[in-house]
Design a protein around this motif. Structure first.
Motif, PDB file in Angstrom:
ATOM      1  N   ASN A  27       0.796  -1.224   0.000  1.00 13.55           N
ATOM      2  CA  ASN A  27       0.000   0.000   0.000  1.00 13.55           C
ATOM      3  C   ASN A  27       0.829   1.276   0.000  1.00 13.55           C
ATOM      4  O   ASN A  27       0.288   2.374  -0.137  1.00 13.55           O
ATOM      5  CB  ASN A  27      -0.928   0.012   1.218  1.00 13.55           C
ATOM      6  N   VAL A  31      -0.647   5.014  -1.241  1.00  9.97           N
ATOM      7  CA  VAL A  31      -0.982   6.069  -0.283  1.00  9.97           C
ATOM      8  C   VAL A  31      -0.091   7.293  -0.443  1.00  9.97           C
ATOM      9  O   VAL A  31      -0.563   8.431  -0.473  1.00  9.97           O
ATOM     10  CB  VAL A  31      -0.893   5.527   1.156  1.00  9.97           C
ATOM     11  N   SER A 138       0.527   6.990  14.956  1.00 10.79           N
ATOM     12  CA  SER A 138      -0.878   7.367  14.903  1.00 10.79           C
ATOM     13  C   SER A 138      -0.999   8.891  14.861  1.00 10.79           C
ATOM     14  O   SER A 138      -0.229   9.606  15.515  1.00 10.79           O
ATOM     15  CB  SER A 138      -1.644   6.817  16.115  1.00 10.79           C
ATOM     16  N   ASP A 305      -0.453  12.851   8.553  1.00 12.41           N
ATOM     17  CA  ASP A 305      -0.594  11.626   7.759  1.00 12.41           C
ATOM     18  C   ASP A 305      -2.023  11.140   7.566  1.00 12.41           C
ATOM     19  O   ASP A 305      -2.265  10.251   6.759  1.00 12.41           O
ATOM     20  CB  ASP A 305       0.253  10.481   8.338  1.00 12.41           C
ATOM     21  N   PHE A 309      -4.613   9.029   3.722  1.00 11.27           N
ATOM     22  CA  PHE A 309      -5.486   7.864   3.653  1.00 11.27           C
ATOM     23  C   PHE A 309      -6.935   8.255   3.394  1.00 11.27           C
ATOM     24  O   PHE A 309      -7.665   7.552   2.693  1.00 11.27           O
ATOM     25  CB  PHE A 309      -5.413   7.075   4.967  1.00 11.27           C
ATOM     26  N   CYS A 310      -7.372   9.376   3.982  1.00 11.86           N
ATOM     27  CA  CYS A 310      -8.777   9.761   3.879  1.00 11.86           C
ATOM     28  C   CYS A 310      -8.905  11.268   4.075  1.00 11.86           C
ATOM     29  O   CYS A 310      -8.333  11.805   5.025  1.00 11.86           O
ATOM     30  CB  CYS A 310      -9.599   9.013   4.931  1.00 11.86           C
ATOM     31  N   PHE A 317      -8.661   6.172  11.663  1.00  7.88           N
ATOM     32  CA  PHE A 317      -7.348   5.625  11.339  1.00  7.88           C
ATOM     33  C   PHE A 317      -7.228   4.279  12.054  1.00  7.88           C
ATOM     34  O   PHE A 317      -7.872   4.055  13.083  1.00  7.88           O
ATOM     35  CB  PHE A 317      -6.282   6.596  11.873  1.00  7.88           C
ATOM     36  N   ASN A 320      -3.195  -0.942  10.866  1.00  8.38           N
ATOM     37  CA  ASN A 320      -2.436  -1.200   9.638  1.00  8.38           C
ATOM     38  C   ASN A 320      -2.042   0.093   8.929  1.00  8.38           C
ATOM     39  O   ASN A 320      -0.990   0.136   8.266  1.00  8.38           O
ATOM     40  CB  ASN A 320      -3.239  -2.112   8.710  1.00  8.38           C
ATOM     41  N   GLU A 321      -2.846   1.129   9.068  1.00 11.49           N
ATOM     42  CA  GLU A 321      -2.464   2.423   8.502  1.00 11.49           C
ATOM     43  C   GLU A 321      -1.196   2.953   9.185  1.00 11.49           C
ATOM     44  O   GLU A 321      -0.322   3.539   8.525  1.00 11.49           O
ATOM     45  CB  GLU A 321      -3.602   3.432   8.648  1.00 11.49           C
ATOM     46  N   GLN A 322      -1.090   2.751  10.495  1.00 12.49           N
ATOM     47  CA  GLN A 322       0.131   3.150  11.205  1.00 12.49           C
ATOM     48  C   GLN A 322       1.355   2.476  10.596  1.00 12.49           C
ATOM     49  O   GLN A 322       2.429   3.087  10.468  1.00 12.49           O
ATOM     50  CB  GLN A 322       0.030   2.769  12.687  1.00 12.49           C
ATOM     51  N   VAL A 324       1.748   1.481   7.502  1.00 19.25           N
ATOM     52  CA  VAL A 324       2.083   2.076   6.211  1.00 19.25           C
ATOM     53  C   VAL A 324       2.896   3.352   6.424  1.00 19.25           C
ATOM     54  O   VAL A 324       3.864   3.617   5.700  1.00 19.25           O
ATOM     55  CB  VAL A 324       0.807   2.361   5.391  1.00 19.25           C
TER      56      VAL A 324
END
Length: 375
Positions: A27, A31, A138, A305, A309-310, A317, A320-322, A324
């Motif tokens: 990803n 991203v 985060s 950050d 993502f959004c 959040f 798994n986003e952390q 990335v």
């Protein structure tokens, strides 16, 4: 931003964190832009599992031979998500082979191992090391860290932190390598407490001294060969003195019934207080002097950050986003940007804290003093 050149990746391990690393690598460019990494080799045993998971994760090859993967000329960076006892040999082999290293926490089984790994990394300054402390990425935590640095709550006076889970609370849970010094190293401190220590240091600065106690709550666990002893701690409590003069308390447990990911902390400052709980990881609570209580700050695109993502506030959040974001930081460092870490040098300081706690047993221990490995 990530490096422009495509990096060749070897991933060792296909469990929970192996899948997490695989998703991060896949990803990353989607991203944050930049070149898509080349997912070259996925390693696990037995080899047929490695080959099956390579197809699932999108790697070109599966292999049961991690030594060959680390040495492969197509590989630039090695992700290591194996049991703790394999961290040192794999990381050191990767460094000696000229590779960058992304290693899951804890850094090593013992403090001696961590010190040796940090020395070797220092001897290879052209190679980037990164430890898997993804909770540092985060948006809420990054916002809190920036607020403290900007003086939003005045001078930090005290830290109170807890990281509790209940994955070992059932006394009928079977014995495993995680419960041994040889396979797991430290227990709750090595699995959970190191995460709390990473956040504590990032918010409060270096730790000077700890006074701690540990407990084995379930002395034996069932196994096919009969009951086997649990060697490492189920929980730990500590009082902290920071180099700044601030004070703190620290608690971690793997047997706290009902707790799932209670990575919770408060920072008390001279003009305000910050409160965070990973179970509600998209919220940061802030109190400032003169206000009647706390204000809830919800993560959104105005925080670090999140917008990548959004674009919409309140769309949460996740874990798994952390990862990335952590991958982005690793690749950017490989490309020449500053490494926000923790690299192996910073990771060693986290290891010093948790091993000092394990050695304390009620006496004050200065972080960095010589410790006996059997303490």
């Amino acid at each position: 931003m990530p490096a422009a050149r495509s990096l060749g990746v070897a991933l060792i391990g296909t469990g929970f964190m192996g899948k997490c690393h695989a998703m991060a690598w896949r990803n990353l460019a989607t991203v944050f832009g930049g070149a898509h990494p080349r997912l070259e080799i996925l390693c696990d045993t037995p080899e047929d599992r490695a080959q099956a998971m390579a197809a699932q994760f999108g790697f070109a090859r599966g292999s049961g031979d991690w030594q060959a993967a680390v040495a492969d000329p197509a590989v630039d960076v090695v992700s290591i998500t194996t049991p703790n006892g394999l961290h040192r040999p794999m990381a050191e082999a990767a460094l000696r082979a000229g590779k960058h290293v992304w290693l899951e926490k804890p850094m090593a089984l013992t403090l001696d191992d961590a010190q040796a790994m940090a020395r070797l990394a220092a001897a290879h300054p052209g190679q980037v090391t990164m430890l898997g402390y993804n909770y540092l990425r985060s948006p809420a935590f990054q916002a809190a860290r920036a607020m403290i640095a900007d003086g939003a709550i005045g001078r930090p006076l005290a830290f109170r932190g807890v990281y509790d889970e209940d994955y070992s609370a059932d006394p009928d849970l079977p014995w495993s390598w995680r419960m041994t010094h040889e396979g797991g190293g430290l227990g709750a401190l090595g699995d959970l407490g190191c995460h709390l220590a990473s956040q504590m240091v990032a918010l409060m600065g270096p730790v000077a001294e700890v006074t701690a106690m540990t407990q084995i709550a379930v002395a034996t666990r069932p196994s096919p060969d009969g009951p086997r002893a649990v060697e490492n701690e189920d929980s730990a409590l500590a009082l902290i003195r920071f180099a700044s003069g601030a004070q703190g308390s620290f608690a971690t447990s793997r047997v706290a019934r009902g707790r799932k990911c209670r990575l919770q902390w408060e920072v008390h400052g001279s003009t305000g207080t910050l409160v965070f709980d990973q179970e509600n990881m998209n919220e940061l609570w802030v109190h400032r002097a003169g206000e009647p209580g706390f204000t809830r700050h919800l993560t959104g695109p105005d925080q670090p950050d999140f917008a990548a993502f959004c674009p919409a506030p309140g769309h949460n959040f996740g874990f798994n986003e952390q990862k990335v974001v952590e991958c982005r930081d690793l690749v950017a460092a490989i490309g020449g940007a500053a490494n926000p870490g923790p690299d192996f040098a910073a990771g060693l300081q986290i290891e010093r804290i948790i091993h000092a706690m394990a050695a304390s047993q009620g006496r004050p221990v200065r972080v960095g003093e010589d410790l006996h490995e059997d303490a």
